[in-house]
Scaffold this active site. Structure first.
Site, short mmCIF file in Angstrom:
data_model
loop_
_atom_site.label_atom_id
_atom_site.label_comp_id
_atom_site.label_asym_id
_atom_site.label_seq_id
_atom_site.Cartn_x
_atom_site.Cartn_y
_atom_site.Cartn_z
N LYS A 13 71.74 54.78 0.42
CA LYS A 13 70.63 54.52 -0.50
C LYS A 13 69.62 55.67 -0.52
CE LYS A 13 68.42 50.73 0.47
NZ LYS A 13 67.01 50.92 0.86
N ARG A 88 61.45 42.63 -1.36
CA ARG A 88 62.34 42.14 -0.31
C ARG A 88 62.47 40.62 -0.32
NH1 ARG A 88 63.87 45.70 3.73
NH2 ARG A 88 62.76 47.69 3.79
N ARG A 127 78.43 57.40 13.41
CA ARG A 127 77.24 58.26 13.53
C ARG A 127 77.03 58.71 14.97
NH1 ARG A 127 72.82 54.83 9.93
NH2 ARG A 127 73.67 55.33 7.87
N ARG A 160 73.65 55.89 18.92
CA ARG A 160 72.44 55.10 19.04
C ARG A 160 72.77 53.68 19.50
NH1 ARG A 160 69.05 56.01 13.60
NH2 ARG A 160 68.75 53.79 14.02
N ARG A 171 72.92 43.09 11.44
CA ARG A 171 72.01 43.67 10.46
C ARG A 171 72.48 43.41 9.05
NH1 ARG A 171 71.57 49.79 11.50
NH2 ARG A 171 70.14 49.66 9.74
#
Length: 223
Positions: A13, A88, A127, A160, A171
């Site tokens: 995004k 949101r 990542r 992470r 999430r």
């Protein structure tokens, strides 16, 4: 032109928001950017938002709505703007609907970047970050030149804590639970689903074509 950009974590995004802002010469506005600006300016709304965020709380709709209302009436938004991370909630969406009508602005164009959950999990778990300089890599799309060592200082890369599959799936569920009603709210001619599994360049071209067509249909003048 008003663009609302929706998409789950890992969908790209941020990249697309930057691309849209540059192509159509409009500011890309995130809730984080708005909060930081208000805090830096020392406004009453900024002080309220900062105190809530520092205590680990969530800034309520009333404060967020007021900050958005002030931000989109700034001079740089005269030709349009992109909102990233707002609305949101349904209450925020309804507030934005009323604000747009009140200000005589064009109907927002909603872009939903759609990516299957398993693709997102693969992207995010790939990542890595340098523990020294902070540079971010992706073992699938932007790997380091040698093993899992940073290209700049040869420090071992780390994953992470929020990059595990379990955390990512949680999430994604939270995102879909919150955003599902939002997508339904904008599920009309001005809402567009974009398959975001391709290259950033291909996705950007598709979004650009959608926005240009929407502007032509509504007779908006592009820069």
């Amino acid at each position: 032109m008003i663009v609302l950009l929706f998409g789950p974590p890992g969908c790209g995004k941020g990249t697309q928001a930057t691309s849209i802002a540059q192509r159509f010469d409009i500011p890309s506005i995130s809730t984080g950017e708005m909060f930081r600006a208000e805090c830096k300016a020392g406004t009453e709304l900024g002080r309220l938002a900062c105190s809530i965020l520092k205590s680990g709380g969530l800034v309520g709709d009333e404060i967020v709505n007021q900050i958005v209302a002030g931000r989109i009436q700034q001079p740089d938004c005269a030709s349009g703007f992109l909102l990233d991370g707002y609305p949101r909630t349904l209450d925020q969406a309804r507030f934005l609907d009323g604000l747009v009508r009140k200000l005589g602005l064009p109907q927002p164009i909603a872009i939903h970047l759609d990516v299957p959950a398993q693709v997102l999990v693969s992207r995010i778990t790939a990542r890595r970050q340098c523990g020294c300089c902070g540079h971010i890599y992706n073992m699938l799309s932007q790997p380091p030149k040698r093993g899992e060592l940073c290209d700049f200082d040869q420090t071992p890369l780390v994953r992470r804590e929020d990059g595990t599959e379990e955390v990512i799936l949680a999430r994604l569920k939270a995102y879909h639970d919150a955003t599902g009603p939002m997508i339904a709210h904008y599920n009309h001619d001005a809402c567009h689903r974009v398959d975001a599994t391709g290259t950033p360049e291909r996705i950007a071209r598709e979004i650009e074509a959608l926005l240009e067509a929407a502007c032509a249909q509504s007779q908006l003048v592009l820069v």
